[in-house]
Design an enzyme around this catalytic site. Structure first.
Site, PDB file in Angstrom:
ATOM      1  N   ASN A 199      44.816  48.593  41.648  1.00 49.89           N
ATOM      2  CA  ASN A 199      45.179  49.257  43.024  1.00 49.89           C
ATOM      3  C   ASN A 199      46.643  49.371  43.928  1.00 49.89           C
ATOM      4  O   ASN A 199      47.115  48.292  43.399  1.00 49.89           O
ATOM      5  CB  ASN A 199      44.498  48.965  44.056  1.00 49.89           C
ATOM      6  CG  ASN A 199      44.018  47.250  44.825  1.00 49.89           C
ATOM      7  OD1 ASN A 199      45.526  46.564  45.051  1.00 49.89           O
ATOM      8  ND2 ASN A 199      42.691  47.048  44.874  1.00 49.89           N
ATOM      9  N   LYS A 233      45.397  46.866  21.698  1.00 54.02           N
ATOM     10  CA  LYS A 233      45.691  48.444  21.971  1.00 54.02           C
ATOM     11  C   LYS A 233      44.932  49.060  21.839  1.00 54.02           C
ATOM     12  O   LYS A 233      45.245  49.341  20.404  1.00 54.02           O
ATOM     13  CB  LYS A 233      47.091  47.581  21.695  1.00 54.02           C
ATOM     14  CG  LYS A 233      47.738  49.321  22.345  1.00 54.02           C
ATOM     15  CD  LYS A 233      49.026  49.664  22.511  1.00 54.02           C
ATOM     16  CE  LYS A 233      49.730  50.481  23.008  1.00 54.02           C
ATOM     17  NZ  LYS A 233      51.282  51.412  23.268  1.00 54.02           N
ATOM     18  N   LEU A 259      33.445  38.030  48.815  1.00 53.82           N
ATOM     19  CA  LEU A 259      33.721  37.888  50.474  1.00 53.82           C
ATOM     20  C   LEU A 259      31.978  37.617  50.424  1.00 53.82           C
ATOM     21  O   LEU A 259      31.978  37.102  52.101  1.00 53.82           O
ATOM     22  CB  LEU A 259      34.274  39.280  51.462  1.00 53.82           C
ATOM     23  CG  LEU A 259      33.950  39.257  52.330  1.00 53.82           C
ATOM     24  CD1 LEU A 259      34.232  39.019  53.780  1.00 53.82           C
ATOM     25  CD2 LEU A 259      34.023  40.711  53.641  1.00 53.82           C
ATOM     26  N   PHE A 266      37.898  42.347  55.167  1.00 55.74           N
ATOM     27  CA  PHE A 266      39.101  43.340  55.251  1.00 55.74           C
ATOM     28  C   PHE A 266      38.498  45.236  54.641  1.00 55.74           C
ATOM     29  O   PHE A 266      37.371  44.572  53.892  1.00 55.74           O
ATOM     30  CB  PHE A 266      41.016  43.021  54.775  1.00 55.74           C
ATOM     31  CG  PHE A 266      41.824  42.271  55.063  1.00 55.74           C
ATOM     32  CD1 PHE A 266      42.738  42.917  56.225  1.00 55.74           C
ATOM     33  CD2 PHE A 266      41.700  41.442  56.111  1.00 55.74           C
ATOM     34  CE1 PHE A 266      43.822  42.577  56.961  1.00 55.74           C
ATOM     35  CE2 PHE A 266      42.740  40.248  57.101  1.00 55.74           C
ATOM     36  CZ  PHE A 266      43.052  41.287  57.147  1.00 55.74           C
ATOM     37  N   LYS A 300      30.455  47.848  56.855  1.00 53.81           N
ATOM     38  CA  LYS A 300      30.872  46.442  55.577  1.00 53.81           C
ATOM     39  C   LYS A 300      30.587  45.680  56.510  1.00 53.81           C
ATOM     40  O   LYS A 300      30.147  44.057  56.020  1.00 53.81           O
ATOM     41  CB  LYS A 300      32.472  47.235  55.286  1.00 53.81           C
ATOM     42  CG  LYS A 300      32.562  45.732  54.579  1.00 53.81           C
ATOM     43  CD  LYS A 300      33.540  46.585  53.985  1.00 53.81           C
ATOM     44  CE  LYS A 300      34.606  45.272  53.017  1.00 53.81           C
ATOM     45  NZ  LYS A 300      36.233  45.984  52.403  1.00 53.81           N
ATOM     46  N   LYS A 338      28.035  42.156  54.420  1.00 54.97           N
ATOM     47  CA  LYS A 338      28.762  41.555  53.827  1.00 54.97           C
ATOM     48  C   LYS A 338      28.401  40.031  54.737  1.00 54.97           C
ATOM     49  O   LYS A 338      28.691  38.739  54.240  1.00 54.97           O
ATOM     50  CB  LYS A 338      30.726  40.932  54.141  1.00 54.97           C
ATOM     51  CG  LYS A 338      31.064  43.067  53.267  1.00 54.97           C
ATOM     52  CD  LYS A 338      30.582  42.757  51.450  1.00 54.97           C
ATOM     53  CE  LYS A 338      31.460  43.904  51.137  1.00 54.97           C
ATOM     54  NZ  LYS A 338      31.751  43.907  49.561  1.00 54.97           N
TER      55      LYS A 338
END
Length: 397
Positions: A208, A286, A306, A323, A337, A341
């Site tokens: 990301n 690959k 988390l 986060f 969330k 969590k």
């Protein structure tokens, strides 16, 4: 963090003594003053000239130097430093320290000092595991001596196991932690940061846009308040902070392992942008392009780090902070969330296109806990980190 701090560095005799040269350089880079003491055995591995050149000052080695002893030099040396560091601390030096022997300058300084002492042991694995060394280690710990390392790995003698001296930056982090004052002194805090890279094949991966800047700033802010910080980072774009223990990982599974190894801690700040999925069967070769066939990738869910920590029956930190990087319905999604969590706080932000948060220098966050939402104005990621660190110190007080 070490500017103006005076370190008395005692260099014992062992192959790890060569690392002491890099340790001196690292300390001076951070503004510390280093007074080196080189044992006779240490001179077999590093020269007084090389030590003196890096420290920028005289090297001490002889207990009976007439000029210095006329002024009780061994007493003065042992008292003027902010910290006495022994690196490498050989089995012989540890035994002298534990037994109160004083037959050379190094051991005399260590017996005469009322300054805090930090040792970095280094020796053969059999010597480290020997009951005598372990008894000496227990005695030194009971006497208030701090210890960093040793690490496991290949030995110069060809054996493998614990006994390698901690790396210079690990020792610097331990020194900084020992000399730092603040409201979080004595607190151990875990911070995860950066992205994870989930391999597709040896040259491609899923990731990301996280730069790791916010997590790095948080770790630095916590360390500046005196916390012992364990910083677990994926392949971030920014350099890790000073004065913390850095553990580098690539994948979510590696990050989970590092987190579990770091527990127990007083607080956990999970700022890493962990990839939700990985390729179930990453190729060891690959993948080649073909005009006729597109590669088919099967995905597997990554561990939820988390949630595992927040809902753990054992070793759950007193404070668990997650986060939430959201692109829409930020408060609603982040609140859900937090409950899902099981963490105490969620730090939420809007990372939608055009926000500039991912890879940028500023952030706008909302801190959500069981009392509601706290909206913070737009500020630099450094300021966000300082404000969050202050809030953590109040919660752990």
């Amino acid at each position: 963090m070490l500017t103006g701090k005076h370190i008395l560095l005692i260099i014992g005799g062992g192959i790890a003594a060569f690392k002491s040269l890099d340790l001196i350089r690292r300390l001076r880079e951070r503004g510390a003053l280093v007074t080196p003491v080189l044992s006779k055995a240490g001179e077999a591995f590093v020269t007084p000239l090389s030590v003196s050149a890096l420290a920028g000052t005289k090297v001490y080695g002889d207990l009976f130097d007439l000029t210095d002893e006329a002024e009780m030099g061994h007493i003065r040396l042992s008292r003027v430093a902010d910290l006495v560091v022994v690196a490498p601390a050989t089995a012989d030096l540890m035994a002298k320290m534990a037994g109160g022997l004083a037959n050379d300058l190094a051991s005399t300084l260590l017996l005469a000092t009322d300054t805090p002492v930090l040792i970095a042991p280094a020796m053969n694995v059999r010597m480290w595991d020997h009951p005598a060394t372990q008894r000496n280690l227990a005695t030194l710990r009971n006497d208030g001596v701090d210890v960093v390392g040793p690490n496991s790995g290949d030995m110069a003698c060809g054996e493998f196991g614990p006994g390698r001296m901690a790396d210079p930056l690990e020792i610097v982090a331990a020194i900084a932690a020992r000399l730092t004052t603040g409201p979080l002194v004595g607190k151990r805090i875990l911070v995860t940061s950066g992205p994870t890279h989930e391999p597709i094949d040896p040259v491609r991966y899923i990731a990301n846009r996280s730069s790791g800047a916010q997590g790095t700033a948080i770790a630095q802010a916590l360390a500046s308040l005196g916390a012992e910080v364990i910083f677990v980072t994926g392949p971030a774009d920014v350099a890790p902070p000073e004065g913390v223990e850095v553990i580098r990982v690539q994948t979510a599974q590696e990050m989970l392992g590092a987190v579990e190894d770091a527990l127990p801690v007083d607080a956990g700040v999970f700022a890493a942008a962990v990839a939700d999925w990985r390729v179930a069967d990453a190729s060891d070769r690959k993948l080649k392009k073909s005009k006729d066939v597109m590669p088919r990738l099967e995905f597997a869910e990554n561990p939820d780090i988390l949630r595992q920590v927040a809902q753990a029956a054992e070793n759950r930190p007193r404070l668990v902070i997650g986060f939430a990087a959201e692109t829409h319905d930020v408060i609603e999604n982040a609140t859900a969330k937090r409950l899902r969590k099981g963490c105490d706080w969620i730090v939420a932000n809007d990372v939608s296109t055009g926000s500039g948060v991912m890879g940028g220098t500023e952030n706008t966050v909302i801190v959500i806990d069981d009392k509601g939402c706290e909206n913070w104005p737009k500020m630099s990621k450094t300021e966000v980190a300082k404000r969050l660190a202050d809030r953590i110190s109040q919660a752990l007080a």
